[in-house]
Write a protein that holds these residues in place. Sequence first.
Motif, PDB file in Angstrom:
ATOM      1  N   ARG A  99      -4.187 -28.830  16.088  1.00 12.53           N
ATOM      2  CA  ARG A  99      -4.479 -28.731  14.270  1.00 12.53           C
ATOM      3  C   ARG A  99      -4.848 -30.609  14.437  1.00 12.53           C
ATOM      4  N   VAL A 100      -3.974 -31.435  14.538  1.00 17.69           N
ATOM      5  CA  VAL A 100      -3.897 -32.921  14.835  1.00 17.69           C
ATOM      6  C   VAL A 100      -5.329 -33.450  14.612  1.00 17.69           C
ATOM      7  N   ASN A 101      -5.514 -32.762  16.268  1.00 13.72           N
ATOM      8  CA  ASN A 101      -6.927 -33.347  17.272  1.00 13.72           C
ATOM      9  C   ASN A 101      -7.673 -33.047  16.192  1.00 13.72           C
ATOM     10  N   LEU A 102      -7.999 -31.159  16.075  1.00 19.32           N
ATOM     11  CA  LEU A 102      -9.457 -31.040  15.297  1.00 19.32           C
ATOM     12  C   LEU A 102     -10.097 -32.324  14.121  1.00 19.32           C
ATOM     13  N   ALA A 103      -8.308 -32.274  13.807  1.00 16.54           N
ATOM     14  CA  ALA A 103      -8.595 -33.072  12.528  1.00 16.54           C
ATOM     15  C   ALA A 103      -8.720 -34.159  12.151  1.00 16.54           C
ATOM     16  N   LEU A 125      -6.764 -19.296  18.541  1.00 16.74           N
ATOM     17  CA  LEU A 125      -5.381 -21.250  18.085  1.00 16.74           C
ATOM     18  C   LEU A 125      -4.239 -21.375  17.553  1.00 16.74           C
ATOM     19  N   GLN A 126      -4.465 -20.074  16.461  1.00 14.25           N
ATOM     20  CA  GLN A 126      -3.745 -19.852  14.894  1.00 14.25           C
ATOM     21  C   GLN A 126      -2.666 -20.202  15.296  1.00 14.25           C
ATOM     22  N   GLY A 127      -1.497 -19.599  16.298  1.00 16.09           N
ATOM     23  CA  GLY A 127      -0.851 -19.623  16.847  1.00 16.09           C
ATOM     24  C   GLY A 127       0.375 -20.558  17.836  1.00 16.09           C
ATOM     25  N   ARG A 128      -0.566 -21.292  18.043  1.00 15.94           N
ATOM     26  CA  ARG A 128      -0.308 -22.546  18.523  1.00 15.94           C
ATOM     27  C   ARG A 128      -0.766 -23.800  18.147  1.00 15.94           C
ATOM     28  N   ALA A 129      -1.244 -23.633  17.248  1.00 15.14           N
ATOM     29  CA  ALA A 129      -2.023 -24.377  16.771  1.00 15.14           C
ATOM     30  C   ALA A 129      -1.105 -25.578  16.339  1.00 15.14           C
ATOM     31  N   ASP A 130       0.415 -25.730  16.312  1.00 14.39           N
ATOM     32  CA  ASP A 130       1.103 -26.816  15.934  1.00 14.39           C
ATOM     33  C   ASP A 130       1.680 -27.585  17.389  1.00 14.39           C
ATOM     34  N   LYS A 134      -0.360 -31.072  25.219  1.00 11.99           N
ATOM     35  CA  LYS A 134       0.121 -31.513  26.368  1.00 11.99           C
ATOM     36  C   LYS A 134       0.891 -30.414  26.991  1.00 11.99           C
ATOM     37  N   GLY A 135       0.843 -29.433  26.131  1.00  9.76           N
ATOM     38  CA  GLY A 135       1.814 -27.898  26.960  1.00  9.76           C
ATOM     39  C   GLY A 135       0.682 -27.274  26.573  1.00  9.76           C
ATOM     40  N   TYR A 136      -0.740 -27.810  26.314  1.00 10.14           N
ATOM     41  CA  TYR A 136      -1.603 -26.080  26.410  1.00 10.14           C
ATOM     42  C   TYR A 136      -1.513 -25.754  27.573  1.00 10.14           C
ATOM     43  N   ARG A 143     -10.327 -23.767  24.899  1.00 12.88           N
ATOM     44  CA  ARG A 143     -10.904 -22.935  23.610  1.00 12.88           C
ATOM     45  C   ARG A 143     -11.138 -24.008  22.189  1.00 12.88           C
ATOM     46  N   LEU A 144      -9.541 -25.125  22.462  1.00  9.51           N
ATOM     47  CA  LEU A 144      -9.845 -25.967  21.976  1.00  9.51           C
ATOM     48  C   LEU A 144     -11.073 -26.879  21.504  1.00  9.51           C
ATOM     49  N   GLY A 145     -11.953 -27.031  23.001  1.00  9.49           N
ATOM     50  CA  GLY A 145     -12.487 -27.903  22.511  1.00  9.49           C
ATOM     51  C   GLY A 145     -13.636 -27.409  22.215  1.00  9.49           C
TER      52      GLY A 145
END
Length: 328
Positions: A99-103, A125-130, A134-136, A143-145
């Motif tokens: 989330r911070v990366n996207l922000a 990714l809402q469940g893993r957004a926080d 590095k753990g993804y 998908r974040l990309g």
Amino acid sequence: MAVIEIVGAHKTYRRWRKPPERAVQGLDLTVEAGGVFGFLGPNGSGKTTTIRLLLGLVRPDSGSLHMLGRSVPAELPLVMGRVGALVETPLFFPNFTGRVNLALLARASNIPKARIDEMLELVDLQGRADDRVKGYSLGMKQRLGIAAALLKNPELLILDEPGNGLDAAGIREVRQLIKHLGTIGVTVLLSSHQLGEVQQVCDRVAIMSHGRVIASGSVSDLLATGTTGDVRVRLGDTSMGATVLRSAGFTVTALEGDDDGWRVGGVGDPALVTKALSEAGLYLRELSPIAADLESVFLDLTADGADGTAGETETTARSVVEQNPVGR
Ligand SMILES: Nc1ncnc2c1ncn2[C@@H]1O[C@H](COP(=O)(O)OP(=O)(O)O)[C@@H](O)[C@H]1O
Ligand SMILES: [Mg+2]
């Protein structure tokens, strides 16, 4: 409207102490708006170079390129806001959350914060957004990309081999996402050397080989060009049947993993196969047309030495299949 229009593009890389590499040579490509367009070709055929040309990362030697109606690279600044791209594995801050990366990206481009949650939800990714990036898994990073590339709500999304490096589950996740994007009004250019990745999401494709588009159109049109007219024949006495068919002028090859099945080529009318066999007192247990699949069309078109003997072509085709297993 065409979102991408390339006519006669050439790009040669000059290399130190090596002959120049003609990565793109006389490329024509038209991508109409809407849906997912598959940009298919073996490794080294020039897909990434084409994408880099479109994004202004390399300059063409000649040719005309248009994206969303604007000339590239001259008018690129006018359209880049409407184009999202994922060319290599995206770089994120590993110690920050998704989330911070996207922000950070959203703030740099003045994108409203609400859009971040929307995109996290879109790529599931809402469940893993926080959690920290590095753990993804690789699939989650990919998908974040895609979420990052979608932040600015692009009309055109360019994805260069988004399945590379992903395991089967990751590929499936990304594939589902891309399929979904194609239905919500984004035009997606999906490049891949993996036929299976493209075949299941695209209805239109272009096939690259040696820096050119050698075929393009709807998947069904390409399949129509690949109908061989070959049939599968199943008999009781196999060796006898094969001999009879060969002497009647057909080409007969054993079907792999099929003890009494033969592939019969050179068949104008399947009735002639039946006739030849029955005249020899042999009766069919099965006769069915062998449908061309996109894989065989792709392999036929891109196989090197396809002008040589059938044997050579087959060897090339088989080694490509082994390097690029499909249908995962
Ligand atoms: N920066 C570069 N310098 C020299 N040759 C390159 C460069 N980038 C790509 N090539 C070469 O250009 C050809 C096309 O590469 P590329 O566009 O990456 O193909 P693809 O994405 O289809 O695998 C290949 O032969 C590749 O080795
Ligand atoms: Mg590439």
